[in-house]
Motif scaffolding. Structure first.
Motif, PDB file in Angstrom:
ATOM      1  N   ASN A   1       0.782  -0.972   0.080  1.00  0.00           N
ATOM      2  CA  ASN A   1      -0.049  -0.116  -0.049  1.00  0.00           C
ATOM      3  C   ASN A   1       0.954   1.244  -0.068  1.00  0.00           C
ATOM      4  OD1 ASN A   1      -2.781   1.065   0.085  1.00  0.00           O
ATOM      5  ND2 ASN A   1      -2.015   1.852   2.171  1.00  0.00           N
TER       6      ASN A   1
ATOM      7  N   CYS B   1      -0.370  -3.984   3.051  1.00  0.00           N
ATOM      8  CA  CYS B   1      -0.588  -4.231   1.844  1.00  0.00           C
ATOM      9  C   CYS B   1      -1.913  -3.749   1.382  1.00  0.00           C
ATOM     10  CB  CYS B   1      -0.607  -5.694   1.352  1.00  0.00           C
ATOM     11  SG  CYS B   1      -1.483  -6.783   2.699  1.00  0.00           S
ATOM     12  N   ASN B   2      -2.252  -3.720   0.109  1.00  0.00           N
ATOM     13  CA  ASN B   2      -3.540  -3.400  -0.154  1.00  0.00           C
ATOM     14  C   ASN B   2      -3.861  -4.402  -1.500  1.00  0.00           C
ATOM     15  OD1 ASN B   2      -5.081  -1.775  -2.841  1.00  0.00           O
ATOM     16  ND2 ASN B   2      -5.343  -0.730  -0.899  1.00  0.00           N
TER      17      ASN B   2
ATOM     18  N   SER C   1      -7.129  -5.455  -4.533  1.00  0.00           N
ATOM     19  CA  SER C   1      -8.512  -5.343  -5.226  1.00  0.00           C
ATOM     20  C   SER C   1      -9.105  -6.784  -5.683  1.00  0.00           C
ATOM     21  CB  SER C   1      -7.998  -4.443  -6.464  1.00  0.00           C
ATOM     22  OG  SER C   1      -7.836  -3.260  -6.178  1.00  0.00           O
TER      23      SER C   1
ATOM     24  N   GLN D   1      -4.871  -3.106   4.017  1.00  0.00           N
ATOM     25  CA  GLN D   1      -5.751  -1.977   3.968  1.00  0.00           C
ATOM     26  C   GLN D   1      -6.528  -1.774   2.638  1.00  0.00           C
ATOM     27  OE1 GLN D   1      -3.734   1.616   5.654  1.00  0.00           O
ATOM     28  NE2 GLN D   1      -4.591   2.913   4.108  1.00  0.00           N
ATOM     29  N   PHE D   2      -7.766  -1.444   2.766  1.00  0.00           N
ATOM     30  CA  PHE D   2      -8.609  -0.970   1.714  1.00  0.00           C
ATOM     31  C   PHE D   2      -8.859   0.453   1.542  1.00  0.00           C
ATOM     32  CE2 PHE D   2     -10.725  -5.428   2.087  1.00  0.00           C
ATOM     33  CZ  PHE D   2      -9.677  -5.857   1.444  1.00  0.00           C
ATOM     34  N   ASN D   3      -8.102   1.188   0.588  1.00  0.00           N
ATOM     35  CA  ASN D   3      -8.280   2.730   0.687  1.00  0.00           C
ATOM     36  C   ASN D   3      -9.541   3.313   0.307  1.00  0.00           C
ATOM     37  OD1 ASN D   3      -5.453   2.737   1.277  1.00  0.00           O
ATOM     38  ND2 ASN D   3      -4.698   2.561  -0.748  1.00  0.00           N
TER      39      ASN D   3
ATOM     40  N   PRO E   1     -12.488   3.594   4.102  1.00  0.00           N
ATOM     41  CA  PRO E   1     -11.131   2.836   4.186  1.00  0.00           C
ATOM     42  C   PRO E   1     -11.563   1.672   5.255  1.00  0.00           C
ATOM     43  CG  PRO E   1     -10.665   5.089   4.225  1.00  0.00           C
ATOM     44  CD  PRO E   1     -12.049   5.016   4.463  1.00  0.00           C
TER      45      PRO E   1
ATOM     46  N   TYR F   1      -9.335  -1.751   7.455  1.00  0.00           N
ATOM     47  CA  TYR F   1      -7.868  -2.532   7.396  1.00  0.00           C
ATOM     48  C   TYR F   1      -8.077  -3.901   8.407  1.00  0.00           C
ATOM     49  CZ  TYR F   1      -7.419  -1.457  12.413  1.00  0.00           C
ATOM     50  OH  TYR F   1      -7.814  -1.321  13.885  1.00  0.00           O
TER      51      TYR F   1
END
Length: 163
Positions: free
Chosen positions: A71, A80-81, A83, A116-118, A158, A160
């Protein structure tokens, strides 16, 4: 349908790009606006830390995928991130849940400590319910953080999860 998940391979490029493009074309979840073809898709999927594909073991047809990558860099490089994309024709069959669970395990394997999702779009109620079910923590709301395909701005939330 018997869903299994494995690491992306070059032979997956066309199907993976097609599934990815469905989400991009919907304009309701991914920040990307550009579609992928087999060549650009392969480059994109291989530059990630890990790309996982969900497939039907009986037919070898791809039904979903995820990308996993840092991320940020340096002192925040342990976060990390990811999709996720599920083929439209098979949504609602818990494939996304399998992808997220696999991604959590893979994130640990890759040495990340937090996922983490932004930008979880507020209207993506399926994703929001899934992340709650899987123990993700919401970080608040960013007003108008996502530009929908129709030109309207929508809030993002967001999230996490400690790995």
């Amino acid at each position: 349908m018997q869903i299994e998940i494995r690491q992306y391979e070059q032979r997956d490029a066309a199907q993976a790009a097609e599934i990815w493009n469905e989400v991009v074309e919907d304009g309701k979840a991914f920040p990307q606006m550009e579609k992928l073809d087999e060549v650009t898709g392969h480059a994109f999927f291989t530059e990630q830390t890990y790309t996982g594909v969900a497939y039907d073991a009986a037919t070898d047809e791809l039904v979903g995928l995820y990308i996993l990558h840092p991320n940020n860099v340096g002192r925040c490089g342990h976060i990390c991130n990811a999709s996720y994309a599920v083929k439209k024709s098979v949504r609602g069959q818990h494939i996304g849940e399998k992808l997220v669970k696999h991604c959590i395990a893979q994130g640990k394997t890759c040495g990340f400590r937090v996922l983490q999702f932004n930008a979880v779009v507020k209207s993506n109620t399926g994703a929001l319910a899934l992340y709650k079910k899987l123990g993700f923590t919401q970080l608040g709301v960013i007003p108008g953080g996502f530009l929908n395909k129709d030109g309207e701005y929508e809030d993002i939330i967001p999230h996490y999860h400690v790995l």
